[in-house]
Scaffold this active site. Sequence first.
Site, mmCIF file in Angstrom:
data_model
loop_
_atom_site.group_PDB
_atom_site.id
_atom_site.type_symbol
_atom_site.label_atom_id
_atom_site.label_comp_id
_atom_site.label_asym_id
_atom_site.label_seq_id
_atom_site.Cartn_x
_atom_site.Cartn_y
_atom_site.Cartn_z
ATOM 1 N N LEU A 95 97.012 27.671 118.510
ATOM 2 C CA LEU A 95 96.667 28.878 117.763
ATOM 3 C C LEU A 95 97.555 30.062 118.126
ATOM 4 O O LEU A 95 97.720 30.983 117.318
ATOM 5 C CB LEU A 95 95.193 29.225 117.984
ATOM 6 C CG LEU A 95 94.198 28.327 117.260
ATOM 7 C CD1 LEU A 95 92.764 28.721 117.596
ATOM 8 C CD2 LEU A 95 94.414 28.358 115.750
ATOM 9 N N HIS A 121 89.168 39.080 117.435
ATOM 10 C CA HIS A 121 90.343 39.609 118.136
ATOM 11 C C HIS A 121 90.127 41.032 118.636
ATOM 12 O O HIS A 121 90.882 41.511 119.489
ATOM 13 C CB HIS A 121 91.576 39.515 117.240
ATOM 14 C CG HIS A 121 92.064 38.118 117.072
ATOM 15 N ND1 HIS A 121 92.556 37.371 118.118
ATOM 16 C CD2 HIS A 121 92.084 37.289 115.982
ATOM 17 C CE1 HIS A 121 92.886 36.164 117.683
ATOM 18 N NE2 HIS A 121 92.599 36.089 116.404
ATOM 19 N N PHE A 158 91.139 33.915 108.932
ATOM 20 C CA PHE A 158 91.552 32.697 109.632
ATOM 21 C C PHE A 158 92.431 32.996 110.841
ATOM 22 O O PHE A 158 92.876 34.101 111.035
ATOM 23 C CB PHE A 158 92.155 31.659 108.696
ATOM 24 C CG PHE A 158 93.459 31.971 108.015
ATOM 25 C CD1 PHE A 158 93.883 31.183 106.965
ATOM 26 C CD2 PHE A 158 94.285 33.020 108.400
ATOM 27 C CE1 PHE A 158 95.089 31.426 106.319
ATOM 28 C CE2 PHE A 158 95.495 33.266 107.781
ATOM 29 C CZ PHE A 158 95.887 32.460 106.731
ATOM 30 N N GLU A 159 92.608 31.991 111.690
ATOM 31 C CA GLU A 159 93.269 32.131 112.992
ATOM 32 C C GLU A 159 92.515 33.104 113.905
ATOM 33 O O GLU A 159 93.103 33.755 114.775
ATOM 34 C CB GLU A 159 94.730 32.602 112.836
ATOM 35 C CG GLU A 159 95.560 31.797 111.859
ATOM 36 C CD GLU A 159 95.886 30.404 112.366
ATOM 37 O OE1 GLU A 159 95.352 30.004 113.417
ATOM 38 O OE2 GLU A 159 96.664 29.710 111.701
ATOM 39 N N GLY A 160 91.200 33.208 113.697
ATOM 40 C CA GLY A 160 90.379 34.147 114.458
ATOM 41 C C GLY A 160 90.173 35.414 113.666
ATOM 42 O O GLY A 160 91.131 36.059 113.246
#
Length: 535
Positions: free
Chosen positions: A261, A393, A386-388
């Site tokens: 990731l 974050h 997406f991707e967190g």
Amino acid sequence: MESMSFLYKLRVEGVLDEGLISPLEPVQTNDETTALIEAFGEVTKKFPPKELDKLGVVPEEGLDMMRKAGFFGMTIPKKYGGAGLTFRSYLALVEQVAAKDIALALVSLAHLSIGLEGIILFGTEEQKERYLRPAASGEMIFAYALTEPDTGSDAQHITTSVTLAEDGSHYILNGRKTYITNGNYAGGYTVFAKVDGGKEGEMVALIVERGWEGVEVGADLEKMGIKASSTTPIKFDGVKVPVENILGKPGDGFKIAMTILNYGRLAVASAGVGLMKRSVEDMRARASKRIQFGVPIIDFELIKEKIAKARVHAFAADTMVWATAEQLDRDPTANAAMETSHCKLYSTTKTWETLYDAQQVAGGSGYLATAPYERRLRDWRVATIFEGTTEIHSIYPALFAARAVSREIPKGKWEAVKYLIFHAFRYPREGRWPRQPALKRALLTAKTLGRRFRFGFNFALMRYGKKLPMKEIYLRKLAWLSLGEFAIRTALIRVGENPTREEVDLISYLREDAVSATSCLSADKREKLLSRLGR
């Protein structure tokens, strides 16, 4: 043992090691990368973004054009048939193609940045020989399968499971995945599953082929944007996966998933940089030609502000990506989770603001479907998910640091308190300062943000202890303190000893932006208001 990144050493160890992210020199384009960018342009001419958006799929002819151009092998080592680009060179290319059509670009980006990265980083020689060659040619496109219907960011609690067969020759894979990018384009998947009967969070990473019995890929899901990108659910029903197809060792799955990731987050961040730079061009062109009250609207301060913000945000995001990719080029498995989290958070949120501003500058025409603005907004919206997610974050960096620091804290209560108080005020000295007054002020601001983070972080560990993960407003403030320092420090390294006037202006604006982003209502007061108003 994994190496530690710039922010890990600064946040956890209190060591300022700028050598990990310098020098930050521009990536030089060569004939190969120029040819790839031109080839992508040819695909977009044949299949314009607006047309692909309506079709909701990339036709096989378009995929063939991408295969022939080499888009599926950009980061794969040359020995396996790929182009062998460095990660920074790849991201520079991502920036270019995403600005043209992110939905089309995502087919190869998801394949390389997350679908295949596990094999490149952790695969055996046999696995690389078997899968990287067809992947490089585009014969076998790959996807990354982690998310499940009931499990997103909480990846350690996935329910897809594997059981080792009695004869030890294969694993039996059962479960469901969803929102899998490239689902129906892919012929291979990097799949993550928990070990049936294993410890909590114990996972494996497996290479699974689509053609195997028990693999069922669902129809493409209808989406708000990136419609030409294939997004599907996948069901695994008693799939027999040879033990030779495990990546790393049993139990390494979570670490592998998080390492991959890092690459996906930076690819998304670079795509945002490309869209911001494109938006600056569009705003300038539109604002220069659009006359209101007898003057071009580019002369109005509120329009200038939108262009200036976009330029600064693109510059800062680009610089943070450069610095982080530099670390990963030096050590592909470096523990750069805090940096990639900052890059993803900053670039995705600032790109969304920039795309909104670009549409606003275009006026009424920007609202029409014949213009690219509404499609870009729809396409980019998923980048904050997406991707967190943005929310994850916003709290992740401080929690990551807390887990690392907790391993160093003495066990006794008062010993722990003394340790945290000591480290709250411990901060490394600068080796040297810039000559220009504006850049000195910027570095002083970076130091102040870093000190505030360090004090606030250690204070939070003392005050909240195990309750810290639920103090999200406080954690978000810490994240933006850390991000602001990282952005300014990387920018100062990028411009070097002899910055241009424009670079000084960009950093001066960035400094003001970082200060305003962290000078908000106190976390405690905000939490009390939210308890009354947020339900």
